[in-house]
Write a protein that holds these residues in place. Sequence first.
Motif, PDB file in Angstrom:
ATOM      1  N   ALA A  54       0.841  -1.201   0.000  1.00  0.00           N
ATOM      2  CA  ALA A  54       0.000   0.000   0.000  1.00  0.00           C
ATOM      3  C   ALA A  54       0.876   1.251   0.000  1.00  0.00           C
ATOM      4  N   LEU A  55       1.963   1.201   0.768  1.00  0.00           N
ATOM      5  CA  LEU A  55       2.877   2.351   0.766  1.00  0.00           C
ATOM      6  C   LEU A  55       3.524   2.497  -0.608  1.00  0.00           C
ATOM      7  N   GLN A  56       3.874   1.385  -1.202  1.00  0.00           N
ATOM      8  CA  GLN A  56       4.493   1.425  -2.533  1.00  0.00           C
ATOM      9  C   GLN A  56       3.584   2.143  -3.525  1.00  0.00           C
ATOM     10  N   GLU A  57       2.309   1.800  -3.493  1.00  0.00           N
ATOM     11  CA  GLU A  57       1.372   2.424  -4.430  1.00  0.00           C
ATOM     12  C   GLU A  57       1.342   3.940  -4.234  1.00  0.00           C
ATOM     13  N   ARG A  58       1.243   4.347  -2.964  1.00  0.00           N
ATOM     14  CA  ARG A  58       1.186   5.786  -2.685  1.00  0.00           C
ATOM     15  C   ARG A  58       2.469   6.487  -3.132  1.00  0.00           C
ATOM     16  N   VAL A  59       3.595   5.890  -2.784  1.00  0.00           N
ATOM     17  CA  VAL A  59       4.881   6.532  -3.078  1.00  0.00           C
ATOM     18  C   VAL A  59       5.100   6.668  -4.580  1.00  0.00           C
ATOM     19  N   LEU A  60       4.753   5.643  -5.325  1.00  0.00           N
ATOM     20  CA  LEU A  60       5.017   5.679  -6.766  1.00  0.00           C
ATOM     21  C   LEU A  60       4.099   6.658  -7.495  1.00  0.00           C
ATOM     22  N   HIS A  61       2.923   6.895  -6.932  1.00  0.00           N
ATOM     23  CA  HIS A  61       1.973   7.771  -7.624  1.00  0.00           C
ATOM     24  C   HIS A  61       1.931   9.181  -7.065  1.00  0.00           C
ATOM     25  N   GLU A  62       2.445   9.385  -5.860  1.00  0.00           N
ATOM     26  CA  GLU A  62       2.346  10.708  -5.236  1.00  0.00           C
ATOM     27  C   GLU A  62       3.724  11.230  -4.853  1.00  0.00           C
ATOM     28  N   PRO A  63       4.244  12.198  -5.603  1.00  0.00           N
ATOM     29  CA  PRO A  63       5.555  12.759  -5.277  1.00  0.00           C
ATOM     30  C   PRO A  63       5.616  13.319  -3.851  1.00  0.00           C
ATOM     31  N   GLU A  64       4.486  13.804  -3.333  1.00  0.00           N
ATOM     32  CA  GLU A  64       4.496  14.348  -1.960  1.00  0.00           C
ATOM     33  C   GLU A  64       4.818  13.240  -0.954  1.00  0.00           C
ATOM     34  N   MET A  65       4.302  12.045  -1.235  1.00  0.00           N
ATOM     35  CA  MET A  65       4.596  10.919  -0.339  1.00  0.00           C
ATOM     36  C   MET A  65       6.069  10.549  -0.428  1.00  0.00           C
ATOM     37  N   MET A  66       6.630  10.671  -1.616  1.00  0.00           N
ATOM     38  CA  MET A  66       8.062  10.395  -1.781  1.00  0.00           C
ATOM     39  C   MET A  66       8.885  11.381  -0.974  1.00  0.00           C
ATOM     40  N   GLU A  67       8.435  12.639  -0.961  1.00  0.00           N
ATOM     41  CA  GLU A  67       9.181  13.628  -0.182  1.00  0.00           C
ATOM     42  C   GLU A  67       9.213  13.266   1.293  1.00  0.00           C
ATOM     43  N   LYS A  68       8.051  12.842   1.796  1.00  0.00           N
ATOM     44  CA  LYS A  68       8.002  12.424   3.208  1.00  0.00           C
ATOM     45  C   LYS A  68       8.926  11.243   3.448  1.00  0.00           C
TER      46      LYS A  68
END
Lengths: 289, 197
Positions: free
Chosen positions: A68-82
């Motif tokens: 679930a985290l992978q999905e968020r991170v790959l699709h949302e740059p803001e999540m990658m920043e966090k």
Amino acid sequence: MAVQIETVRPKQGDAADAKPDLERIEVELLLEGVYRQYGFDFRSYAYASIRRRLWKRIESEGLTSLSALQERVLHEPEMMEKLLLDLSINVTAMFRDPGFYVAFREKVIPMLRTYPFIRLWHAGCSTGEEVFSMAILLKEEGLYERSRIYATDINEVVLQRAKGGIFPIDRMQEYTDNYIRAGGKSSFSEYYTAKYGGALFSPSLTKNVVFSQHNLVTDKSFSEFNVILCRNVLIYFDKELQTKVHELFYGSLSMFGLLCLGSKESMRFMRYEQCYEQVSGEKIYRKVK
Amino acid sequence: MTTPGVVAIGTSWGGLSALGRILSSLPGDFRSPIIVVQHRSKDSDNLLAKLLQDISDLKIHEAEDKDTLLPSHVYVAPADYHLLVDAGEVSLTVDAPFRYSRPSIDVAFESVARSFGSAAIGVVLTGANDDGARGLARIIALGGQGIVEDPKTAEMPVMPEAAKRASPSAEVLPLQDIPARLVRMVNAPGQMKRKAG
């Protein structure tokens, strides 16, 4: 060709209870995805700590699985920043391990006095606490004016914070204690003023400091140094990457240059171990060949 | 169980004498590595490991990063570091203290649970806070086994009480019975079917 499809019994429990091997697959897939999508390479980071940091992010986002985290991170740059902050920020303190600074004063400073100009590299300096500590020490030993400290980190955000020289005021008591036990020769409070809700350290401490971004995983050596400080950074890397970074340090140290590691890190099993002699019970090594 | 797994012991207030009691009673051929997380001041050196070595047949070290976990060796979490494990190795971090503790028993146990699954044994001894309760519950949830010192024999019962509450299926044993139980679980795993509670 007949394909036999096995019936697989569904696993009980949530993904957090999944067996360790499956978890490793998920972690590796996530890190591979991050690398290919964003270019940040955490694939050689120490698994145990990266796993812990990933799970902390999962829990604070109210998610339940690595996928679930992978999905968020790959699709949302803001999540990658966090996640980038989660994975790349190392916590430290001013004069952490006072014994190290005592040993540095006793064993290293006399050697440095013989140099007309001293180049130090603080690799993985994070928010700069240890850079300021070293600047204070050099100042008190009368060597700061002929020193230059290159303070690098992979993370631009922490470098900006380090440059600002403002640290939480509520840590000053702890840092003062550390400073005293580190053999501080002055009064710690002389180095900062309470300002902007924090402790603003004297700009004179950073006038010979160059902060810049450098990635230990991918970037090459950028100069030759008399001292390399990299304390409690390599513990976040796996053995293979540790070996690579040791190669980089070896190539970046001048002959008789000094490598300072964290007190629970060692050169054991490193290819370059025999090129150094340990000059102190604290993990201070001198390049001898 | 082919691999001897790992035994992780967490303690705080009163821990030195409780640890001494356990480590002095375990045989030199104990088949698991042992991880010890004892709360202490961030400035303390490796004195704890030295004191324990004086009374134990096991090999006691203050853990260093990437130490290989070996049978009958004891790895004491160093002051001011978290101790994690992975693939039979120690992995230290300086991540922020967890609920005021570094080393944190919860952090170490959680890592042991995730890495060793059913081959993990967690032991919570005397202490004055509830660190270890979450971690022990995690070890048990992932198939491992839990032992809690009987709060009646603990110098400070708060920590074992909290662990008991969080893990009702953990075995509760008086301190003096824990070493023999560990030997049965680790050196003679054929007899470990019994479940107390």
